[in-house]
Motif scaffolding. Structure first.
Motif, PDB file in Angstrom:
ATOM      1  N   VAL A 122     -12.781 -13.985  13.609  1.00 15.33           N
ATOM      2  CA  VAL A 122     -11.350 -13.983  13.327  1.00 15.33           C
ATOM      3  C   VAL A 122     -10.861 -15.282  12.690  1.00 15.33           C
ATOM      4  CG1 VAL A 122     -10.719 -14.720  15.667  1.00 15.33           C
ATOM      5  CG2 VAL A 122      -9.095 -13.401  14.305  1.00 15.33           C
ATOM      6  N   HIS A 123     -11.434 -16.431  13.084  1.00 14.48           N
ATOM      7  CA  HIS A 123     -10.985 -17.685  12.491  1.00 14.48           C
ATOM      8  C   HIS A 123     -11.487 -17.826  11.053  1.00 14.48           C
ATOM      9  CE1 HIS A 123     -10.673 -18.379  16.857  1.00 14.48           C
ATOM     10  NE2 HIS A 123      -9.637 -19.146  16.526  1.00 14.48           N
ATOM     11  N   ALA A 124     -12.714 -17.397  10.810  1.00 12.59           N
ATOM     12  CA  ALA A 124     -13.248 -17.425   9.441  1.00 12.59           C
ATOM     13  C   ALA A 124     -12.439 -16.506   8.537  1.00 12.59           C
ATOM     14  CB  ALA A 124     -14.720 -17.019   9.441  1.00 12.59           C
ATOM     15  N   ALA A 125     -11.956 -15.397   9.107  1.00  9.80           N
ATOM     16  CA  ALA A 125     -11.197 -14.421   8.324  1.00  9.80           C
ATOM     17  C   ALA A 125      -9.828 -14.943   7.920  1.00  9.80           C
ATOM     18  CB  ALA A 125     -11.037 -13.125   9.119  1.00  9.80           C
ATOM     19  N   ALA A 126      -9.413 -16.097   8.452  1.00 11.84           N
ATOM     20  CA  ALA A 126      -8.117 -16.678   8.079  1.00 11.84           C
ATOM     21  C   ALA A 126      -8.133 -17.256   6.672  1.00 11.84           C
ATOM     22  CB  ALA A 126      -7.723 -17.776   9.074  1.00 11.84           C
ATOM     23  N   GLY A 127      -9.323 -17.459   6.088  1.00  9.73           N
ATOM     24  CA  GLY A 127      -9.441 -18.137   4.801  1.00  9.73           C
ATOM     25  C   GLY A 127      -8.553 -17.585   3.702  1.00  9.73           C
ATOM     26  N   PRO A 128      -8.655 -16.291   3.361  1.00  8.75           N
ATOM     27  CA  PRO A 128      -7.822 -15.766   2.264  1.00  8.75           C
ATOM     28  C   PRO A 128      -6.319 -15.881   2.538  1.00  8.75           C
ATOM     29  CG  PRO A 128      -9.648 -14.286   2.721  1.00  8.75           C
ATOM     30  CD  PRO A 128      -9.637 -15.296   3.827  1.00  8.75           C
ATOM     31  N   GLY A 129      -5.902 -15.658   3.776  1.00 10.13           N
ATOM     32  CA  GLY A 129      -4.481 -15.757   4.097  1.00 10.13           C
ATOM     33  C   GLY A 129      -3.971 -17.184   4.002  1.00 10.13           C
ATOM     34  N   ASN A 130      -4.766 -18.139   4.498  1.00  9.50           N
ATOM     35  CA  ASN A 130      -4.388 -19.545   4.383  1.00  9.50           C
ATOM     36  C   ASN A 130      -4.314 -19.976   2.918  1.00  9.50           C
ATOM     37  OD1 ASN A 130      -4.136 -19.983   7.107  1.00  9.50           O
ATOM     38  ND2 ASN A 130      -6.153 -20.867   7.371  1.00  9.50           N
ATOM     39  N   HIS A 131      -5.269 -19.493   2.121  1.00  4.73           N
ATOM     40  CA  HIS A 131      -5.314 -19.808   0.692  1.00  4.73           C
ATOM     41  C   HIS A 131      -4.067 -19.239   0.000  1.00  4.73           C
ATOM     42  CE1 HIS A 131      -7.968 -19.710  -3.204  1.00  4.73           C
ATOM     43  NE2 HIS A 131      -7.077 -20.678  -3.226  1.00  4.73           N
ATOM     44  N   TRP A 132      -3.716 -17.994   0.341  1.00  4.25           N
ATOM     45  CA  TRP A 132      -2.502 -17.375  -0.207  1.00  4.25           C
ATOM     46  C   TRP A 132      -1.268 -18.203   0.127  1.00  4.25           C
ATOM     47  CZ3 TRP A 132       1.501 -15.582   2.964  1.00  4.25           C
ATOM     48  CH2 TRP A 132       2.574 -14.983   2.287  1.00  4.25           C
ATOM     49  N   PHE A 133      -1.146 -18.635   1.381  1.00  6.87           N
ATOM     50  CA  PHE A 133       0.043 -19.370   1.806  1.00  6.87           C
ATOM     51  C   PHE A 133       0.140 -20.710   1.078  1.00  6.87           C
ATOM     52  CE2 PHE A 133       2.489 -22.111   4.720  1.00  6.87           C
ATOM     53  CZ  PHE A 133       3.633 -21.344   4.843  1.00  6.87           C
ATOM     54  N   TYR A 134      -0.990 -21.374   0.881  1.00  7.08           N
ATOM     55  CA  TYR A 134      -0.974 -22.641   0.154  1.00  7.08           C
ATOM     56  C   TYR A 134      -0.506 -22.432  -1.286  1.00  7.08           C
ATOM     57  CZ  TYR A 134      -2.365 -27.121  -1.802  1.00  7.08           C
ATOM     58  OH  TYR A 134      -2.350 -28.339  -2.437  1.00  7.08           O
ATOM     59  N   LEU A 135      -1.055 -21.414  -1.949  1.00 15.53           N
ATOM     60  CA  LEU A 135      -0.666 -21.135  -3.330  1.00 15.53           C
ATOM     61  C   LEU A 135       0.817 -20.777  -3.416  1.00 15.53           C
ATOM     62  CD1 LEU A 135      -3.781 -19.079  -4.464  1.00 15.53           C
ATOM     63  CD2 LEU A 135      -3.191 -21.401  -5.181  1.00 15.53           C
ATOM     64  N   LEU A 136       1.310 -19.986  -2.453  1.00 22.68           N
ATOM     65  CA  LEU A 136       2.727 -19.619  -2.429  1.00 22.68           C
ATOM     66  C   LEU A 136       3.595 -20.862  -2.266  1.00 22.68           C
ATOM     67  CD1 LEU A 136       4.868 -17.327  -2.351  1.00 22.68           C
ATOM     68  CD2 LEU A 136       4.565 -17.296   0.137  1.00 22.68           C
ATOM     69  N   SER A 137       3.152 -21.787  -1.436  1.00 19.64           N
ATOM     70  CA  SER A 137       3.926 -22.984  -1.145  1.00 19.64           C
ATOM     71  C   SER A 137       3.774 -24.064  -2.207  1.00 19.64           C
ATOM     72  CB  SER A 137       3.499 -23.543   0.218  1.00 19.64           C
ATOM     73  OG  SER A 137       4.081 -24.803   0.456  1.00 19.64           O
ATOM     74  N   GLN A 138       2.520 -24.415  -2.534  1.00 18.11           N
ATOM     75  CA  GLN A 138       2.259 -25.574  -3.381  1.00 18.11           C
ATOM     76  C   GLN A 138       1.752 -25.236  -4.779  1.00 18.11           C
ATOM     77  OE1 GLN A 138       3.953 -27.321  -0.790  1.00 18.11           O
ATOM     78  NE2 GLN A 138       2.947 -28.895  -1.969  1.00 18.11           N
ATOM     79  N   GLY A 139       1.211 -24.023  -4.954  1.00 17.75           N
ATOM     80  CA  GLY A 139       0.673 -23.651  -6.249  1.00 17.75           C
ATOM     81  C   GLY A 139      -0.727 -24.187  -6.479  1.00 17.75           C
ATOM     82  N   THR A 140      -1.259 -23.901  -7.640  1.00 13.43           N
ATOM     83  CA  THR A 140      -2.637 -24.298  -7.946  1.00 13.43           C
ATOM     84  C   THR A 140      -2.766 -25.791  -8.199  1.00 13.43           C
ATOM     85  OG1 THR A 140      -2.139 -23.553 -10.196  1.00 13.43           O
ATOM     86  CG2 THR A 140      -3.463 -22.085  -8.831  1.00 13.43           C
ATOM     87  N   SER A 141      -1.726 -26.417  -8.728  1.00 13.36           N
ATOM     88  CA  SER A 141      -1.817 -27.853  -9.029  1.00 13.36           C
ATOM     89  C   SER A 141      -1.615 -28.701  -7.790  1.00 13.36           C
ATOM     90  CB  SER A 141      -0.773 -28.240 -10.076  1.00 13.36           C
ATOM     91  OG  SER A 141       0.535 -28.145  -9.529  1.00 13.36           O
ATOM     92  N   GLY A 142      -0.998 -28.139  -6.762  1.00 14.37           N
ATOM     93  CA  GLY A 142      -0.732 -28.872  -5.527  1.00 14.37           C
ATOM     94  C   GLY A 142       0.470 -29.780  -5.613  1.00 14.37           C
TER      95      GLY A 142
END
Length: 660
Positions: free
Chosen positions: A385-405
């Motif tokens: 379950v913790h490993a499965a958080a990867g795509p969701g965490n990645h989505w949230f980062y992109l939504l918040s900060q974008g690809t450039s950060g």
């Protein structure tokens, strides 16, 4: 998932109660979208308003038995017209016998086999189980004990006809004092007689306790901890500070009343003898790292309380291996809202606690850096379950900060696309509103649909946010769904900031927070009056509520008046609420006379008055309606006045004018 035909309305916003009544009439007609059976009954559980939408959740019973997987949410616009239904059940129950073929004790025996050690059984009851498709009569047993992953509180559903295991639900979600992580901070504690306790004076169900005996830490003064990471009281300084900061974030950014949505919380307990922390529905237990230091950082405690928020929104704890990413979004939002220089905001999970001596636990901008998947695939729902958080965490980062950060690290995408983020405050608002549509059959695929729907609800008339949500899901390979809504309109996402936002991007409709620089983190920007009162006052004994800046009015002990103000426009047809946190300390000893006053005004109207009689050891949340000023631009003013002797200080922080 589909919307019912809109009900007639006048176009004016209705109360939550009126919307709930209209929806109840719709639900009791048993429309086909609910997959109804003749023996179904529906129980309204909660009504939550957010942005321009109202979310009404229901649970289902069949012949008087609770239906696991029978829950649903009906969404309305501000007028009470139904716009969307989120239904867990995929087919009607039909005609199902409620007479079991096996005994409750036989079902309990099967349930016990799911744990390595059983400490106790909370109970066994008959339910109808629909989560795997066709409805079955089942026994549901909840046990406490130890499982393969450690401490467990497990609900087990067993087929009442055959004794076969149908499914399990794990309730244990892992995951002024001086703390070893957060440094010197201000705590809201309780004073009774000659004793202080680490118990929130407003949210009395929130306290920090020694896990040995579950006793609340107490003392003769209001000074806590020694800064040593292995000291339990110090661990409680960090934990209580984070919890109170997260509650402030929920109020200021999301308009939510504490963790359970109704002003309630649960105890925090420091002393778990494990490299772990967990929430189990009744408490948060905080363990230690391999160096024996208690791991109560903003992203860890924020994460565990995030499980509790998930548990207290429709559908309960998220399923489909989404629960850990959901909790990580609240950990990140808490860390960014706190903006503590001793734990600078970022998108690493547990970087400060160094759990097992190898650095962060998870990486949200590049999950693969720590061995988790950046991109969604069909294997994610069955992964750890913790490993499965990867795509969701990645989505949230992109939504918040974008690809450039934009000051944070650059983030790769799975489709080589470029995403421009919306900022973390808007990102967590979209995430939270999606959770208000959540059902017990939640999954990555459904979260895509819910977040897209949430973006439309929150930002009517704009497609910028919708298109960014969509681009972020596409960028982590979560595929489009037939239930996804569409949007036509603006397409260019706004630029992001790498620092915690002072206010959300401008939005249309009756949503959003309208004060600029509401937490004073940009200094005197956007405020007028005696702006010299705005600063970093922790070294003078007046720490901020969130971040490091606040406005300290008065405190001179002589005749003095000073004030700050800011103008805000409240759109016609919108409701609005002014909220702020205030810490009042005073040398006045009277219990009857208001010698020194803080007056809160909107234009020429006095909203409220506080005084030396309201002095307290910590910050207090205050709220005033601004509904009368819809369609106007009005000056919000905080004015403090002292008489000729004995100081009273009014310290204001984390202000907000929130539309609904």
């Amino acid at each position: 998932m589909q919307a019912s035909p809109p009900s007639p309305s006048s176009g004016l916003e209705v109360s939550n109660a009126a919307a709930a009544q209209a929806v109840d009439s719709f639900v009791k007609s048993k429309p086909s979208v609910l997959q109804p059976s003749s023996d179904d009954a529906y129980v309204q559980k909660s009504v939550t308003a957010s942005g321009s939408a109202k979310y009404i959740s229901y649970e289902r019973t069949y012949k008087g038995l609770q239906v696991r997987g029978g829950d649903f949410v009906v969404v309305t616009d501000k007028t009470g017209a139904t716009t969307y239904t989120s239904v867990s059940q995929t087919k009607a129950i039909g005609n199902l016998s409620t007479t079991p073929s096996i005994s409750a004790s036989a079902a309990e025996a099967v349930a016990r086999q799911q744990l390595t050690t059983v400490k106790n059984v909370e109970g066994t009851q008959l339910v109808v189980y629909t989560l795997n498709g066709a409805a079955k009569l089942a026994y549901e047993t909840t046990l406490n004990g130890m499982g393969k992953e450690g401490i467990s509180r497990l609900s087990v559903d067993v087929d009442a006809a055959t004794g076969a295991l149908l499914g399990t639900t794990e309730h244990v979600m892992e995951g002024t004092g001086t703390g070893w992580i957060n440094g010197s901070v201000t705590l809201n504690t309780t004073h009774s007689g000659t004793t202080y306790s680490m118990k929130d004076p407003t949210i009395t169900s929130l306290s920090c306790q020694n896990a040995t005996g579950n006793t609340i830490f107490t003392g003769p003064d209001d000074v806590w901890g020694n800064g040593t990471g292995t000291d339990r009281e110090t661990g409680c300084v960090d934990a209580l500070y984070v919890a109170q900061t997260e509650i402030s974030m929920l109020s200021s950014w999301l308009g939510r009343n504490s963790f359970d949505g109704s002003g309630g919380a649960w105890p925090l307990r420091v002393g778990l003898n494990d490299q772990n922390a967990y929430y189990d529905g009744t408490q948060v237990q905080i363990g230690k790292n391999t160096a024996g230091q208690w791991i109560a950082s903003a992203d860890v405690v924020g994460h565990e309380n995030g499980h509790g928020i998930d548990d207290h929104t429709p559908g309960g704890i998220s399923n489909g291996n989404t629960q850990e990413f959901v909790a990580d979004t609240f950990g990140a939002a808490t860390e960014w809202y706190a903006n503590n220089p001793n734990d600078p905001p970022d998108f690493l999970v547990g970087e400060e606690v160094n759990l097992v001596g190898t650095g962060p636990i998870r990486n949200m901008y590049n999950p693969s850096a720590l061995g988790d998947d950046n991109c969604y695939s069909s294997s994610i729902p069955s992964e750890e379950v913790h490993a499965a958080a990867g795509p969701g965490n990645h989505w949230f980062y992109l939504l918040s900060q974008g690809t450039s950060g934009n000051g944070q690290p650059a983030s790769p995408t799975c489709n080589s696309s470029t995403v421009t983020g919306l900022g973390i405050q808007t990102a967590i608002k979209i995430m939270y509103n999606a959770m208000l549509m959540k059902t017990s059959s939640s999954s990555y695929l459904k979260y895509r649909t819910w977040t897209l729907t949430a973006a439309k609800n929150l930002f009517p008339g704009s497609c910028t946010e919708f298109n960014t949500v969509k681009a972020a899901w596409d960028a982590v390979s979560v595929p489009a769904q037939s239930a996804d809504p569409t949007c036509t309109g603006g397409t260019t996402p706004p630029p992001t900031s790498s620092s915690p936002p002072s206010s959300p991007p401008p939005t249309g409709g009756c949503s959003g927070q309208k004060l600029a620089n509401p937490g004073f983190e940009s200094g005197t920007a956007s405020w007028a009056g005696n702006t010299g009162t705005i600063g970093q006052w922790a070294s003078s004994g007046q720490a901020a509520h969130g971040g490091t800046y606040s406005s300290w009015l008065d405190g001179y002990g002589s005749t003095h008046t000073e004030a700050i103000n800011q103008s805000v426009t409240i759109p016609a047809g919108c409701s609005a609420t002014l909220t702020f946190y205030v810490h009042i300390d005073s040398a006045e000893t009277t219990t009857t006379t208001q010698y020194d006053k803080l007056t809160i005004t909107a234009g020429t109207t006095t909203l409220g008055t506080l005084s030396n009689l309201n002095k307290a050891s910590g910050y207090q949340l205050k709220s005033y309606s601004l509904n009368a000023f819809a369609g106007q631009t009005v000056s919000i003013k905080f004015s403090g006045s002292e008489d000729s002797s004995l100081q009273t200080s009014f310290v204001i922080d984390d202000t907000a004018v929130t539309l609904s």
